[in-house]
Scaffold this active site. Structure first.
Site, PDB file in Angstrom:
ATOM      1  N   PRO A  45       0.138  -0.877   1.021  1.00 65.46           N
ATOM      2  CA  PRO A  45      -0.194  -1.798   2.116  1.00 65.46           C
ATOM      3  C   PRO A  45      -1.675  -1.733   2.427  1.00 65.46           C
ATOM      4  O   PRO A  45      -2.240  -0.653   2.614  1.00 65.46           O
ATOM      5  CB  PRO A  45       0.643  -1.274   3.291  1.00 65.46           C
ATOM      6  CG  PRO A  45       0.884   0.175   2.973  1.00 65.46           C
ATOM      7  CD  PRO A  45       0.963   0.263   1.481  1.00 65.46           C
ATOM      8  N   GLN A  64       5.273  -2.522   6.866  1.00 65.82           N
ATOM      9  CA  GLN A  64       4.672  -1.336   7.481  1.00 65.82           C
ATOM     10  C   GLN A  64       4.323  -1.621   8.934  1.00 65.82           C
ATOM     11  O   GLN A  64       3.731  -2.654   9.245  1.00 65.82           O
ATOM     12  CB  GLN A  64       3.409  -0.906   6.735  1.00 65.82           C
ATOM     13  CG  GLN A  64       2.850   0.411   7.268  1.00 65.82           C
ATOM     14  CD  GLN A  64       1.610   0.868   6.536  1.00 65.82           C
ATOM     15  OE1 GLN A  64       0.523   0.357   6.800  1.00 65.82           O
ATOM     16  NE2 GLN A  64       1.772   1.829   5.630  1.00 65.82           N
ATOM     17  N   CYS A  70      -3.808   5.214   7.869  1.00 66.02           N
ATOM     18  CA  CYS A  70      -5.031   4.447   8.084  1.00 66.02           C
ATOM     19  C   CYS A  70      -6.081   5.285   8.813  1.00 66.02           C
ATOM     20  O   CYS A  70      -5.798   5.845   9.873  1.00 66.02           O
ATOM     21  CB  CYS A  70      -4.723   3.194   8.893  1.00 66.02           C
ATOM     22  SG  CYS A  70      -6.181   2.169   9.197  1.00 66.02           S
ATOM     23  N   ASN A 123      -0.465   8.464  -4.196  1.00 62.68           N
ATOM     24  CA  ASN A 123      -1.413   7.371  -3.975  1.00 62.68           C
ATOM     25  C   ASN A 123      -2.844   7.921  -3.953  1.00 62.68           C
ATOM     26  O   ASN A 123      -3.066   9.042  -3.520  1.00 62.68           O
ATOM     27  CB  ASN A 123      -1.075   6.693  -2.631  1.00 62.68           C
ATOM     28  CG  ASN A 123      -2.091   5.656  -2.189  1.00 62.68           C
ATOM     29  OD1 ASN A 123      -2.573   5.722  -1.064  1.00 62.68           O
ATOM     30  ND2 ASN A 123      -2.420   4.703  -3.035  1.00 62.68           N
ATOM     31  N   ASP A 138      -6.849   6.588  -5.884  1.00 61.01           N
ATOM     32  CA  ASP A 138      -7.710   6.560  -7.072  1.00 61.01           C
ATOM     33  C   ASP A 138      -6.962   6.334  -8.378  1.00 61.01           C
ATOM     34  O   ASP A 138      -7.380   6.810  -9.435  1.00 61.01           O
ATOM     35  CB  ASP A 138      -8.524   7.852  -7.183  1.00 61.01           C
ATOM     36  CG  ASP A 138      -9.552   7.998  -6.080  1.00 61.01           C
ATOM     37  OD1 ASP A 138      -9.711   7.050  -5.281  1.00 61.01           O
ATOM     38  OD2 ASP A 138     -10.200   9.060  -6.001  1.00 61.01           O
ATOM     39  N   GLY A 151      -3.556   0.671  -4.639  1.00 64.04           N
ATOM     40  CA  GLY A 151      -4.129  -0.219  -3.650  1.00 64.04           C
ATOM     41  C   GLY A 151      -5.371  -0.913  -4.128  1.00 64.04           C
ATOM     42  O   GLY A 151      -5.318  -1.947  -4.804  1.00 64.04           O
TER      43      GLY A 151
END
Length: 337
Positions: A16, A70, A100, A201, A203, A225
């Site tokens: 997301p 989300q 975040c 998650n 790189d 992402g």
């Protein structure tokens, strides 16, 4: 892959991303190889439920299941209500944002700032799970809130105890923002300590890196992402490499042009012409990032106010690229990035 009762094409997830993973982008990534795509963050503030932005983010018309949404916030009651609201709008999986690092999110003790308060984490997770008992709830978070406080293992255990069905971990701390390199030792450690699925998650930008992260962490899946911005075919490249050990050839200019034009058409239809043109600019910039001679094109394209002009400029640029070579030519710096 069977994930939370859903049969997925594979174990590759679209992360997301605020302002990026709208319905057109999610659908495109699924078409090009992603098994699951999670919506951009939806606020838990009920005062904003009827805002144009929130209603757009809750629009799942025609979207391929499962629909994962989300939510973000710091108040257990409001988060529970947000979960119920989004399930009523069609969400089949609720994901909670504790990842975040943005100041406007963390300043209200939401997002990754919540990792500082493990008791509040538990209260939020319990409230959301209780509010939507028939809907799987997942959690995304970071390795910790700074490098001296990597408490992802504790958060993961709390999540499992609260009934969270799967977790995704970004391999940076909150204080790292998106700087430096992601680390996977913490993710690998968490994997040994929980029984629920774990998605890694951070790189993951090449098929080779995807295989390395899966092998190193023993994660159940990967979440990708920023690397997919302007490069949504990355999912099929990773899927192919994981299945065969061989690399797919880079897409030809003509195919990239067709993918981009299809993406633009969906953006214009979803947002309307005025907003669609503005949103499209960043996607066009991502698709052409690093291409020799693209800087001048992007500067001119960003001044164009209409769909017709934007499409004409895009066509002209890609036709010129195709006339020069079957595949795009990138600056050396872009290839090294």
């Amino acid at each position: 892959m069977n994930y939370l009762g859903f049969a997925l094409r594979n174990n590759l997830f679209v992360a997301p991303m605020a302002g990026v993973t709208d319905r057109p982008f999610r659908q495109l990534c699924k078409t090009l190889g992603a098994g699951l795509a999670v919506s951009e963050m939806v606020t838990s503030n009920s005062l904003l439920y009827k805002s144009a932005k929130t209603l757009r983010r809750a629009n799942h018309d025609g979207e391929v299941a499962p629909i994962a949404v989300q939510i973000a916030g710091a108040d257990p009651r409001m988060m529970a209500e947000a979960a119920q609201f989004n399930v009523d709008q069609g969400a089949q999986i609720i994901d909670i944002n504790m990842v975040c690092p943005a100041k406007k999110v963390c300043n209200v003790m939401a997002g990754s700032a919540l990792m500082k308060d493990e008791a509040q984490v538990a209260r939020i997770l319990e409230a959301v799970v209780k509010a939507v008992p028939h809907t799987p709830v997942t959690l995304k978070f970071r390795t910790g809130w700074d490098r001296n406080h990597r408490n992802a293992p504790a958060i993961a255990r709390i999540a499992e105890d609260c009934g969270i069905r799967a977790v995704a971990i970004h391999g940076r701390t909150r204080s790292d923002q998106y700087m430096g390199e992601a680390e996977y030792d913490t993710i690998a450690l968490v994997k040994t300590q929980i029984r629920i699925p774990l998605i890694a998650n951070g790189d993951i930008a090449t098929p080779q890196k995807a295989k390395h992260v899966l092998d190193y962490t023993q994660a159940d899946g990967l979440m990708i992402g920023r690397a997919a911005q302007g490069r949504p075919w990355l999912f099929r490249e990773i899927e192919h490499f994981l299945a065969t050990g061989t690399l797919l050839p880079a897409p030809e200019v003509g195919e990239i042009h067709r993918i981009l034009k299809g993406h633009l058409a969906e953006l214009y239809a979803f947002y309307g012409e005025d907003t669609g043109v503005k949103v499209a600019r960043k996607h066009i910039s991502w698709y052409t990032r690093g291409i020799v001679g693209a800087a001048r094109f992007r500067h001119a394209m960003n001044q164009l106010p209409t769909v017709a002009e934007q499409l004409a400029a895009t066509d002209e640029f890609f036709h010129a690229q195709a006339a020069a070579n079957d595949r795009l030519t990138y600056e050396e710096e872009a290839l090294a990035a």
